[in-house]
Design a protein around this motif. Sequence first.
Motif, PDB file in Angstrom:
ATOM      1  N   ASN A 116       0.822  -1.208   0.000  1.00 39.62           N
ATOM      2  CA  ASN A 116       0.000   0.000   0.000  1.00 39.62           C
ATOM      3  C   ASN A 116       0.857   1.259   0.000  1.00 39.62           C
ATOM      4  O   ASN A 116       0.498   2.260  -0.632  1.00 39.62           O
ATOM      5  CB  ASN A 116      -0.943  -0.005   1.200  1.00 39.62           C
ATOM      6  CG  ASN A 116      -2.154  -0.886   0.963  1.00 39.62           C
ATOM      7  OD1 ASN A 116      -2.548  -1.117  -0.167  1.00 39.62           O
ATOM      8  ND2 ASN A 116      -2.751  -1.380   2.037  1.00 39.62           N
ATOM      9  N   ARG A 119       1.958   1.627  -3.603  1.00 39.10           N
ATOM     10  CA  ARG A 119       0.888   2.128  -4.457  1.00 39.10           C
ATOM     11  C   ARG A 119       0.666   3.614  -4.222  1.00 39.10           C
ATOM     12  O   ARG A 119       0.490   4.396  -5.166  1.00 39.10           O
ATOM     13  CB  ARG A 119      -0.404   1.354  -4.207  1.00 39.10           C
ATOM     14  CG  ARG A 119      -0.373  -0.088  -4.680  1.00 39.10           C
ATOM     15  CD  ARG A 119      -1.652  -0.812  -4.290  1.00 39.10           C
ATOM     16  NE  ARG A 119      -2.817  -0.207  -4.952  1.00 39.10           N
ATOM     17  CZ  ARG A 119      -4.010  -0.072  -4.364  1.00 39.10           C
ATOM     18  NH1 ARG A 119      -4.206  -0.469  -3.120  1.00 39.10           N
ATOM     19  NH2 ARG A 119      -5.011   0.461  -5.040  1.00 39.10           N
ATOM     20  N   ALA A 149      -4.815   3.935  -0.428  1.00 33.88           N
ATOM     21  CA  ALA A 149      -4.530   2.566  -0.855  1.00 33.88           C
ATOM     22  C   ALA A 149      -5.243   1.557   0.046  1.00 33.88           C
ATOM     23  O   ALA A 149      -5.796   0.567  -0.437  1.00 33.88           O
ATOM     24  CB  ALA A 149      -3.020   2.318  -0.850  1.00 33.88           C
TER      25      ALA A 149
END
Length: 204
Positions: A116, A119, A149
């Motif tokens: 995450n 991202r 995310a």
Amino acid sequence: MDAKRNLSPPQRLAVAYAQRDLREAFSLLLEFDNRLMAIAAKGQESLIKQLRLAWWRDQLKKDYIDRPKGEPLLAQLAICDHSLALVAAFQSLVDAWEQIVAVEGDIESPAILVANKARGDAIFGSYAIWASGGRISTEAVRAAGEFWARGSLGLLVLATDLKLLPGLKPLNLLQLAYAVDGKANGHARFRIFLRMSWHGLTGM
């Protein structure tokens, strides 16, 4: 920009409020992440998903003239003004989704946290650098990206943890799409939608 691209309504709104010269690149980042999310969500064995993700990595390593001509995302990537930066961000997204696929739905895995962050850095970090020239705190952008995310994976993100980024309305809209009260019901979610719309119109 093609209005038929694979973007959710909140993503379309965010792209609409992006700087005009950055809309194409921002849209491509979001659409590519959506494409990889679709691969991860398919009811297939992890190995098959990893092979499909590996295909994207292989294509991104190639010169644009050697990439498949029939893949719209790759075609748009080749002609985008920010193509070099996008390739690096796309590669980070592939790495992140490989980590997510590898843990096979274990949302408590530390790999999810790492993925995450990657991202968020790829999408929020890239747009923040383009739009602000690095004037916004990297830590603030990273925290906002991780918030988004997590929400995009269906993990709980509380409105009390949301921190809006000054001057980065598109990223704020993406965060607002997932920010919920811990006891949110349908009415609460509708208020969040209204808040998104108000922020889109006023920046407040």
